[in-house]
Write an enzyme that holds these catalytic residues in place. Structure first.
Site, short mmCIF file in Angstrom:
data_model
loop_
_atom_site.label_atom_id
_atom_site.label_comp_id
_atom_site.label_asym_id
_atom_site.label_seq_id
_atom_site.Cartn_x
_atom_site.Cartn_y
_atom_site.Cartn_z
N TRP A 97 0.88 -1.17 0.00
CA TRP A 97 0.00 0.00 0.00
C TRP A 97 0.92 1.21 0.00
O TRP A 97 1.69 1.41 0.92
CB TRP A 97 -0.89 0.00 1.24
CG TRP A 97 -1.91 1.10 1.28
CD1 TRP A 97 -1.71 2.41 1.60
CD2 TRP A 97 -3.30 0.99 1.00
NE1 TRP A 97 -2.86 3.11 1.54
CE2 TRP A 97 -3.87 2.27 1.17
CE3 TRP A 97 -4.13 -0.06 0.61
CZ2 TRP A 97 -5.24 2.51 0.98
CZ3 TRP A 97 -5.47 0.19 0.43
CH2 TRP A 97 -6.01 1.46 0.61
N LYS A 508 -21.58 1.55 7.46
CA LYS A 508 -21.59 0.44 6.50
C LYS A 508 -21.94 0.94 5.10
O LYS A 508 -21.34 0.51 4.11
CB LYS A 508 -22.59 -0.64 6.94
CG LYS A 508 -22.12 -1.48 8.08
CD LYS A 508 -20.95 -2.36 7.68
CE LYS A 508 -20.16 -2.81 8.88
NZ LYS A 508 -19.30 -1.77 9.47
N GLU A 511 -18.95 2.75 3.73
CA GLU A 511 -17.80 1.89 3.47
C GLU A 511 -17.92 1.12 2.16
O GLU A 511 -16.96 1.07 1.38
CB GLU A 511 -17.64 0.87 4.62
CG GLU A 511 -17.02 1.44 5.88
CD GLU A 511 -16.90 0.37 6.94
OE1 GLU A 511 -15.81 0.26 7.54
OE2 GLU A 511 -17.87 -0.37 7.17
#
Length: 631
Positions: A97, A508, A511
């Site tokens: 990353w 949620k 995301e």
């Protein structure tokens, strides 16, 4: 950074890592009696959920070394090999990353020295890399990447005199930073060296095989026996033998532990996505969280992980809960539970802020860290700060042997197996379940009656069947998601126990569906958010039949008066609410304190189905990683 580094150094490094993500990377290394390449590639694939932008591997044998790197996902690396996997029993691999340097083939790991003989994979940050790099350039070293990691390869090269272990040892004594790393050399094709400070690293031990990884999911194909390295550890695998020392060559004796998860548990098992599988695993997650812990006839619970500190807990009058993201939201639910039923004052803190506050503490305060992975950097740093102040430290963690599990004085494991999808579902439900157990545990030491304890535990035992009932309605929730999939904004409202679930539902949707969503306490709506309401800004309102039900009905009417659309989550049998809202999703009846475990399930499914309808990558949402081991 050397082995006696201070936590002040670690905090400084993690402050820098606020804008980085290298700790989210994946390391895997293998030395054994099988071909390394297939094991390395499978290990990388198993760590894809962590989030990354490039991948690479090197396999070393007596014939030399073969290096392959590629920007993008592991499948691109596989394509680059074109079916010609390099032969050899030793290798290391990595998913990166980006921190130093853009995502590219050149910046991907492994990195090598000038001669292409020494190879390094690394998670973390080398804080003093620039000064070391400048010195090495003056000495004639040529750098091919923009990364800090490449400095390690050249530094080890500059110290190499025929013993790769000694060169790594000497190099790490010059490093200021945090790292999990693995090193191999084509000049010593029978040696694998690994080291750790501040970044997770474990070693799987099998018969004639060793596998090093930053994530145990990569170890499972080889073995379930694992040794977790501690900060300052140097692991040397040579001649089918593992030796662990510190940087001053003092031998250590790290104990082998068994991974509770099976290889099969980290597979989709017929589900389209890991997230859907994990949503449907929640009844089992609750069962595993309470198994062997309920003493219903006594109205009490048995939490073996807290037995040694039971008397200390009896004397506390304040609990500080530390967490980030979903784990912190679970703590907010726990706050309501513990204060109402155990008469214990609770504060829920963003772990990232804890170290920077000057809160007063005394011997009657305990700190509880909540983390699925047990490696969340913010939470780990805050936990160490609490220990420095002499505070009793506790944990709720899913991963046995993780950093937070080792740092705490006592705690409770979730025992729910691996959670692979980036968006947490079953871990959250398990965390809330354990807060319910903790509430009874603490309450019975205070003023909770046996009858109250029995009632809570009986209802807790019934929860898996109630969650199953909600899951049986998944198709109808999917239809609601289809209806609202084109909306760009959502408001989530809840009161009391379900206020945190409003936060969780909004999280949620953000995301995995990339939809702007706000979670609020219903009482706050009139103090600002109501200005957003119109026909294009739907509201999810959590309105089970509880002590604040009438308040929620008032909120619904206020929204409908402003032409807002409303989706309600309500208790079965409530037909009145159908006349007030546009859509309703029902949950079974349970105790008010346990409703958050039920109300969260429809919100998980709604977010999942919106994401699927939009054609998004549910398990690996953009810009996110599963184990956020950065501050």
């Amino acid at each position: 950074m050397n082995a006696d580094c201070t936590d002040v150094h670690i905090r400084a490094i993690c402050e820098y890592l606020r804008i980085c993500g290298e700790f989210m990377c994946g390391i895997v290394g293998y030395l054994g009696n099988k071909q390394a390449a297939p094991i390395l590639l499978e290990g990388l694939a198993r760590m894809e959920y962590r989030g990354y932008d490039s991948a690479g591997l090197v396999v070393v044998s007596k014939a030399g070394s073969i290096l392959a790197k590629s920007k993008g996902r592991v499948i691109k690396l596989v394509g680059k090999l074109d079916g010609q996997e390099p032969a050899g029993f030793l290798g290391i691999a990595h998913t990166r990353w980006a921190t130093h340097g853009v995502p590219s083939d050149a910046n991907a790991h492994p990195h090598s020295d000038c001669k292409g003989e020494i190879f390094v994979v690394h998670n973390g940050i080398i804080e003093n890399y620039q000064s070391i790099k400048d010195r090495l350039i003056k000495d004639g070293h040529k750098f091919l990447s923009e990364t800090d990691t490449e400095v390690l390869a050249h530094l080890i090269e500059s110290l190499y005199t025929g013993d790769i272990t000694l060169a790594v040892q000497q190099a790490l004594k010059q490093i200021i930073g945090a790292y999990g790393l693995a090193v191999v050399s084509s000049r010593e094709p029978e040696v694998l060296v690994a080291a750790k400070v501040g970044s997770p690293l474990a070693i799987g031990v099998a018969d004639g095989e060793f596998i090093v990884a930053s994530d145990v999911t990569a170890i499972l194909p080889v073995t379930q026996n694992v040794i977790y390295l501690e900060d300052g550890d140097l692991a040397i695998i040579k001649n089918s033998k593992l030796t662990i020392t510190d940087l001053d060559n003092k031998t250590k004796n790290n104990h082998t532990q068994k991974i509770e998860w099976s290889m099969e548990s980290a597979q989709k098992e017929g589900f389209e996505h890991f997230m859907l599988k994990e949503i449907f695993q929640q009844p089992e997650a609750i069962k595993n969280s309470i198994r062997g812990r309920l003493l219903i006839s006594e109205g009490d619970v048995k939490l073996g992980g807290l037995a040694e500190v039971r008397e200390k807990l009896r004397g506390i009058n304040r609990l500080v809960v530390l967490g980030m993201g979903t784990a912190r939201i679970a703590g907010l639910v726990g706050e309501y539970m513990l204060e109402e039923y155990a008469s214990l004052p609770v504060e829920v803190e963003f772990a990232s802020e804890f170290s920077y506050k000057k809160s007063p503490f005394d011997k009657h305060t305990a700190v509880l860290a909540v983390s699925q992975s047990g490696e969340t950097a913010d939470t780990l740093i805050a936990l160490k700060e609490a220990k420095r102040k002499g505070i009793l430290t506790l944990g709720i963690v899913n991963v046995t042997g993780s950093s937070i599990a080792r740092e705490t004085s006592a705690g409770v494991y979730n025992h729910i197996g691996p959670e692979i999808a980036v968006a947490s579902t079953k871990a959250f439900v398990s965390q809330v379940t354990i807060f319910a157990l903790l509430t009874v545990f603490m309450g019975r030491m205070r003023n909770m009656s046996q009858v109250t304890g029995e009632r809570i535990l009986t209802e807790l035992e019934n929860l898996p069947a109630l969650v199953d009932k909600i899951l049986d309605t998944a198709e109808s929730i999917k239809q609601v998601a289809e209806k609202y999939k084109h909306y760009d904004h959502f408001l989530y409202l809840g009161r009391k126990y379900n206020f945190p679930i409003a936060l969780e539902g909004a999280l949620k949707l953000k995301e995995i569906a990339y939809v702007h969503a706000e979670g609020y306490n219903g009482g706050e709506m009139k103090h600002g958010p109501i200005a957003l309401i119109d026909e294009r800004f739907p509201t999810f309102i959590l309105a089970p039949s509880d002590s604040v039900y009438e308040k929620n009905i008032s909120h619904i009417k206020e929204i409908k008066a402003r032409e807002g659309r409303v989706i309600a989550v309500a208790t079965e049998g409530n037909e009145e609410i159908r006349e007030l809202v546009d859509d309703v999703i029902y949950i079974p009846k349970t105790l008010e304190m346990l409703t958050p475990i039920l109300t969260t399930v429809p919100l998980q499914l709604f977010a999942y189905y919106v994401s699927v309808a939009k054609g998004l990558d549910v398990d690996k949402p953009r810009n996110l990683a599963k184990s956020v081991t950065v501050e």
